[in-house]
Design a protein around this motif. Structure first.
Motif, PDB file in Angstrom:
ATOM      1  N   TYR A  35     -51.961 -10.551  35.276  1.00  0.00           N
ATOM      2  CA  TYR A  35     -51.666  -9.743  35.123  1.00  0.00           C
ATOM      3  C   TYR A  35     -53.293  -9.843  33.749  1.00  0.00           C
ATOM      4  CZ  TYR A  35     -53.167  -4.390  33.892  1.00  0.00           C
ATOM      5  OH  TYR A  35     -53.312  -3.381  33.683  1.00  0.00           O
ATOM      6  N   LEU A  36     -54.348  -9.166  33.439  1.00  0.00           N
ATOM      7  CA  LEU A  36     -54.468  -9.590  32.491  1.00  0.00           C
ATOM      8  C   LEU A  36     -54.390  -8.267  31.587  1.00  0.00           C
ATOM      9  CD1 LEU A  36     -56.895 -11.286  31.728  1.00  0.00           C
ATOM     10  CD2 LEU A  36     -59.121  -9.941  32.586  1.00  0.00           C
ATOM     11  N   ARG A  37     -54.161  -8.218  30.098  1.00  0.00           N
ATOM     12  CA  ARG A  37     -53.783  -7.432  29.293  1.00  0.00           C
ATOM     13  C   ARG A  37     -55.209  -7.356  28.363  1.00  0.00           C
ATOM     14  NH1 ARG A  37     -48.950  -6.842  24.838  1.00  0.00           N
ATOM     15  NH2 ARG A  37     -49.487  -4.756  24.995  1.00  0.00           N
ATOM     16  N   GLY A  38     -56.046  -6.446  27.692  1.00  0.00           N
ATOM     17  CA  GLY A  38     -56.872  -7.116  27.107  1.00  0.00           C
ATOM     18  C   GLY A  38     -57.001  -8.533  26.785  1.00  0.00           C
ATOM     19  N   ALA A  39     -56.272  -9.037  26.012  1.00  0.00           N
ATOM     20  CA  ALA A  39     -56.539 -10.266  25.319  1.00  0.00           C
ATOM     21  C   ALA A  39     -55.781 -11.070  25.698  1.00  0.00           C
ATOM     22  CB  ALA A  39     -57.431 -10.396  23.573  1.00  0.00           C
ATOM     23  N   GLN A  40     -55.106 -10.904  26.969  1.00  0.00           N
ATOM     24  CA  GLN A  40     -54.298 -11.240  26.759  1.00  0.00           C
ATOM     25  C   GLN A  40     -53.982 -11.833  28.663  1.00  0.00           C
ATOM     26  OE1 GLN A  40     -50.840  -9.783  25.190  1.00  0.00           O
ATOM     27  NE2 GLN A  40     -50.141 -10.683  23.830  1.00  0.00           N
ATOM     28  N   LEU A  41     -53.168 -12.689  29.268  1.00  0.00           N
ATOM     29  CA  LEU A  41     -53.118 -13.353  30.616  1.00  0.00           C
ATOM     30  C   LEU A  41     -51.826 -13.018  30.622  1.00  0.00           C
ATOM     31  CD1 LEU A  41     -54.284 -13.952  33.633  1.00  0.00           C
ATOM     32  CD2 LEU A  41     -54.358 -16.157  33.265  1.00  0.00           C
ATOM     33  N   LEU A  42     -51.080 -12.551  31.248  1.00  0.00           N
ATOM     34  CA  LEU A  42     -49.827 -12.104  31.275  1.00  0.00           C
ATOM     35  C   LEU A  42     -49.090 -12.905  32.482  1.00  0.00           C
ATOM     36  CD1 LEU A  42     -48.780  -8.270  30.303  1.00  0.00           C
ATOM     37  CD2 LEU A  42     -49.045 -10.441  29.310  1.00  0.00           C
ATOM     38  N   LEU A 106     -46.417  -8.312  39.031  1.00  0.00           N
ATOM     39  CA  LEU A 106     -46.924  -7.529  37.868  1.00  0.00           C
ATOM     40  C   LEU A 106     -48.056  -6.823  37.650  1.00  0.00           C
ATOM     41  CD1 LEU A 106     -46.030  -7.372  35.001  1.00  0.00           C
ATOM     42  CD2 LEU A 106     -46.871  -9.221  34.531  1.00  0.00           C
ATOM     43  N   THR A 107     -47.899  -5.639  37.268  1.00  0.00           N
ATOM     44  CA  THR A 107     -49.197  -4.315  36.622  1.00  0.00           C
ATOM     45  C   THR A 107     -48.787  -3.488  35.298  1.00  0.00           C
ATOM     46  OG1 THR A 107     -51.190  -3.134  37.789  1.00  0.00           O
ATOM     47  CG2 THR A 107     -48.564  -2.574  38.413  1.00  0.00           C
ATOM     48  N   MET A 108     -49.663  -2.979  35.175  1.00  0.00           N
ATOM     49  CA  MET A 108     -49.510  -2.394  34.101  1.00  0.00           C
ATOM     50  C   MET A 108     -50.080  -0.935  34.039  1.00  0.00           C
ATOM     51  SD  MET A 108     -48.924  -4.756  30.767  1.00  0.00           S
ATOM     52  CE  MET A 108     -48.328  -3.696  30.075  1.00  0.00           C
ATOM     53  N   LEU A 109     -49.916  -0.079  33.325  1.00  0.00           N
ATOM     54  CA  LEU A 109     -50.393   1.635  33.108  1.00  0.00           C
ATOM     55  C   LEU A 109     -50.017   1.823  31.479  1.00  0.00           C
ATOM     56  CD1 LEU A 109     -49.569   3.716  36.057  1.00  0.00           C
ATOM     57  CD2 LEU A 109     -51.237   2.164  35.951  1.00  0.00           C
ATOM     58  N   GLY A 110     -51.100   1.150  30.955  1.00  0.00           N
ATOM     59  CA  GLY A 110     -51.249   1.215  29.427  1.00  0.00           C
ATOM     60  C   GLY A 110     -49.941   0.353  29.125  1.00  0.00           C
ATOM     61  N   ASP A 111     -49.332   0.964  27.781  1.00  0.00           N
ATOM     62  CA  ASP A 111     -48.120  -0.110  27.537  1.00  0.00           C
ATOM     63  C   ASP A 111     -47.284  -0.130  28.502  1.00  0.00           C
ATOM     64  OD1 ASP A 111     -49.990  -1.024  25.343  1.00  0.00           O
ATOM     65  OD2 ASP A 111     -48.890   0.321  24.063  1.00  0.00           O
ATOM     66  N   VAL A 112     -46.423   0.260  30.010  1.00  0.00           N
ATOM     67  CA  VAL A 112     -45.516   0.027  30.082  1.00  0.00           C
ATOM     68  C   VAL A 112     -46.122  -0.528  31.725  1.00  0.00           C
ATOM     69  CG1 VAL A 112     -44.259   1.722  31.900  1.00  0.00           C
ATOM     70  CG2 VAL A 112     -45.042   2.430  30.014  1.00  0.00           C
ATOM     71  N   ALA A 113     -44.891  -1.307  31.274  1.00  0.00           N
ATOM     72  CA  ALA A 113     -45.005  -3.199  32.984  1.00  0.00           C
ATOM     73  C   ALA A 113     -44.379  -2.608  33.668  1.00  0.00           C
ATOM     74  CB  ALA A 113     -44.645  -4.235  32.089  1.00  0.00           C
ATOM     75  N   LEU A 128     -38.691  -1.608  42.615  1.00  0.00           N
ATOM     76  CA  LEU A 128     -39.816  -1.637  41.459  1.00  0.00           C
ATOM     77  C   LEU A 128     -38.897  -0.921  40.578  1.00  0.00           C
ATOM     78  CD1 LEU A 128     -42.823  -1.123  40.798  1.00  0.00           C
ATOM     79  CD2 LEU A 128     -42.984   1.336  41.567  1.00  0.00           C
ATOM     80  N   ILE A 129     -39.363  -1.428  39.064  1.00  0.00           N
ATOM     81  CA  ILE A 129     -38.584  -1.053  37.852  1.00  0.00           C
ATOM     82  C   ILE A 129     -39.711  -1.236  36.836  1.00  0.00           C
ATOM     83  CG2 ILE A 129     -36.261  -2.604  38.258  1.00  0.00           C
ATOM     84  CD1 ILE A 129     -37.846  -4.661  37.091  1.00  0.00           C
ATOM     85  N   ARG A 130     -39.514  -0.756  35.301  1.00  0.00           N
ATOM     86  CA  ARG A 130     -40.892  -0.067  34.521  1.00  0.00           C
ATOM     87  C   ARG A 130     -40.266  -1.156  33.127  1.00  0.00           C
ATOM     88  NH1 ARG A 130     -42.106   5.887  34.818  1.00  0.00           N
ATOM     89  NH2 ARG A 130     -39.988   7.179  33.936  1.00  0.00           N
ATOM     90  N   GLY A 131     -40.654  -1.057  32.100  1.00  0.00           N
ATOM     91  CA  GLY A 131     -40.242  -1.914  30.996  1.00  0.00           C
ATOM     92  C   GLY A 131     -41.477  -1.589  29.700  1.00  0.00           C
ATOM     93  N   THR A 132     -40.780  -0.964  28.864  1.00  0.00           N
ATOM     94  CA  THR A 132     -42.566  -1.036  27.931  1.00  0.00           C
ATOM     95  C   THR A 132     -42.482  -2.040  27.652  1.00  0.00           C
ATOM     96  OG1 THR A 132     -41.493   1.376  27.678  1.00  0.00           O
ATOM     97  CG2 THR A 132     -42.961   0.369  25.476  1.00  0.00           C
ATOM     98  N   VAL A 133     -43.799  -2.536  27.100  1.00  0.00           N
ATOM     99  CA  VAL A 133     -44.205  -3.790  25.836  1.00  0.00           C
ATOM    100  C   VAL A 133     -43.728  -3.266  24.758  1.00  0.00           C
ATOM    101  CG1 VAL A 133     -45.844  -5.708  26.275  1.00  0.00           C
ATOM    102  CG2 VAL A 133     -45.768  -4.789  28.227  1.00  0.00           C
ATOM    103  N   ASP A 134     -43.296  -4.450  23.898  1.00  0.00           N
ATOM    104  CA  ASP A 134     -43.135  -3.981  22.563  1.00  0.00           C
ATOM    105  C   ASP A 134     -43.561  -5.665  22.035  1.00  0.00           C
ATOM    106  OD1 ASP A 134     -42.124  -4.204  19.750  1.00  0.00           O
ATOM    107  OD2 ASP A 134     -40.702  -3.560  19.825  1.00  0.00           O
ATOM    108  N   SER A 168     -47.354  -7.734  45.817  1.00  0.00           N
ATOM    109  CA  SER A 168     -48.623  -7.360  45.501  1.00  0.00           C
ATOM    110  C   SER A 168     -48.355  -5.973  45.005  1.00  0.00           C
ATOM    111  CB  SER A 168     -50.021  -7.082  46.372  1.00  0.00           C
ATOM    112  OG  SER A 168     -50.362  -8.168  47.179  1.00  0.00           O
ATOM    113  N   LEU A 169     -48.565  -5.035  43.267  1.00  0.00           N
ATOM    114  CA  LEU A 169     -48.641  -4.498  42.324  1.00  0.00           C
ATOM    115  C   LEU A 169     -50.367  -4.016  41.951  1.00  0.00           C
ATOM    116  CD1 LEU A 169     -44.730  -4.502  40.943  1.00  0.00           C
ATOM    117  CD2 LEU A 169     -46.039  -3.533  43.345  1.00  0.00           C
ATOM    118  N   VAL A 170     -50.868  -3.104  42.255  1.00  0.00           N
ATOM    119  CA  VAL A 170     -52.044  -2.930  41.009  1.00  0.00           C
ATOM    120  C   VAL A 170     -51.491  -1.089  40.892  1.00  0.00           C
ATOM    121  CG1 VAL A 170     -53.357  -4.928  42.135  1.00  0.00           C
ATOM    122  CG2 VAL A 170     -52.568  -1.830  43.225  1.00  0.00           C
ATOM    123  N   GLY A 171     -52.529  -0.924  39.765  1.00  0.00           N
ATOM    124  CA  GLY A 171     -51.941   0.515  39.150  1.00  0.00           C
ATOM    125  C   GLY A 171     -53.881   1.151  39.404  1.00  0.00           C
TER     126      GLY A 171
END
Length: 323
Positions: A35-42, A106-113, A128-134, A168-171
């Motif tokens: 998953y591409l997150r800003g300046a990171q490749l997860l 893996l996908t993200m909506l905001g800071d929630v993975a 399906l589970i979710r968690g907040t990225v810190d 396959s998960l996408v927002g």
């Protein structure tokens, strides 16, 4: 000219293999999603707890990727995010008679993975589970109250497709679109749309045009448009993915009296309340034997990563760079 080759000529890429740091190249990571997150490749690890694997996601710095694409001697910079709370989720599955196998999407909506859990073949549900990225603590803290069951599509005889999950998960419009790995039933192929608002988490069915082979990851590339990995493994364990004699898709995977591995990217469109698809490009022959599990779009190109299967016998990250 076959349609797949014609389309490949219209979307030419140079395939570049990136050199991963030793920790990331370790095949035991069994990467299953990107998953591409800003300046990171997860990079999502399968996190196979039953094998005492660590629950984790790696984040590769994209600036260092650009540097290595220019200068092969440059090393990729990365950090590791621990996934906290996955053991407790696994315990809940055990108590429900379902068997955890690993993280697959893996996908993200905001800071929630959002991540999908694949279960063993006899289990009726994936999750399906979710968690907040810190970022400061480099961790993903799972929401203990969020566990959405996704019923596995199944043949009419009531069995389940061997080793298949929602990879396959996408927002999508503040929802999570989850596509099952197998979409070649004679009828009733479907994805799930999972609302992420507090008002409800009941998955909604989305019809899918009949699609051969595995779908192992998908990425959004524009309004209502996606690109996905469409992969076929020749082994006997995956016999359910073999097209029937006379099927037009059989020519793509048959080799003499046997079968060969095959991998392509396909273009997926969400229109009229359903998903349709068409071929986009085939991978070069020498990359057909990798088990590509993760896909992310970047600068008009794509990152691909395998789990541990393939001729390199380790994690292999490649970049399809548009010419």
């Amino acid at each position: 000219m076959p349609a797949t080759l014609a389309l490949a000529q219209k979307t030419p890429f140079n395939l570049r293999t990136l050199t991963l740091p030793r920790e990331l190249a370790d095949k035991n990571n069994q990467f299953s999603g990107l998953y591409l997150r800003g300046a990171q490749l997860l990079l999502l690890s399968e996190s196979r707890l039953q094998e005492r694997a660590e629950a984790k996601v790696y984040a590769v710095d994209l600036a260092s990727v650009d540097q290595q694409l220019t200068d092969k001697t440059r090393e990729l910079a990365y950090k590791k995010y621990a996934i906290q709370g996955l053991e407790q989720v696994r315990a809940r599955l055990d108590s429900a008679g379902q068997t955890y196998e690993g993280l697959e999407g893996l996908t993200m909506l905001g800071d929630v993975a959002y991540m999908s859990i694949e279960t063993t073949t006899p289990s009726a549900y994936c999750y399906l589970i979710r968690g907040t990225v810190d970022d400061a603590a480099t961790r993903i803290s799972l929401d203990p109250g969020y566990l959405v069951p996704l019923p596995k599509p199944a043949p009419t005889n009531g069995t389940h497709v061997h080793n298949a999950g929602f990879e396959s998960l996408v927002g999508y419009h503040q929802q999570v679109l989850a596509l099952f790995e197998y979409n070649y039933f004679a009828r009733d192929n479907y994805a799930f749309e999972v609302p992420t608002t507090a008002s409800g988490e009941v998955p909604r069915y989305v019809p899918v045009a009949r699609l051969p082979f595995r779908v192992t990851d998908m990425v959004s590339v524009g309004p209502d448009r996606f690109t996905a990995i469409n992969y076929f493994y020749k082994g006997d364990d995956d016999a359910v993915y073999r097209p029937a004699a006379g099927d037009a898709n059989a020519r793509l995977v048959q080799e003499g009296s046997g079968y060969k591995n095959y991998c392509r990217l396909i273009s997926v469109r969400y229109k009229g309340g359903k998903l349709s698809w068409k071929p986009l490009m085939e991978l070069p022959a020498e990359y057909m034997t990798y088990n590509w599990e993760g896909l992310a779009g970047y600068k008009e190109g794509y990152f691909l990563i395998n789990d541990k299967y393939g001729p390199s016998n380790q994690s292999t990250l490649v970049y399809l760079q548009k010419k």
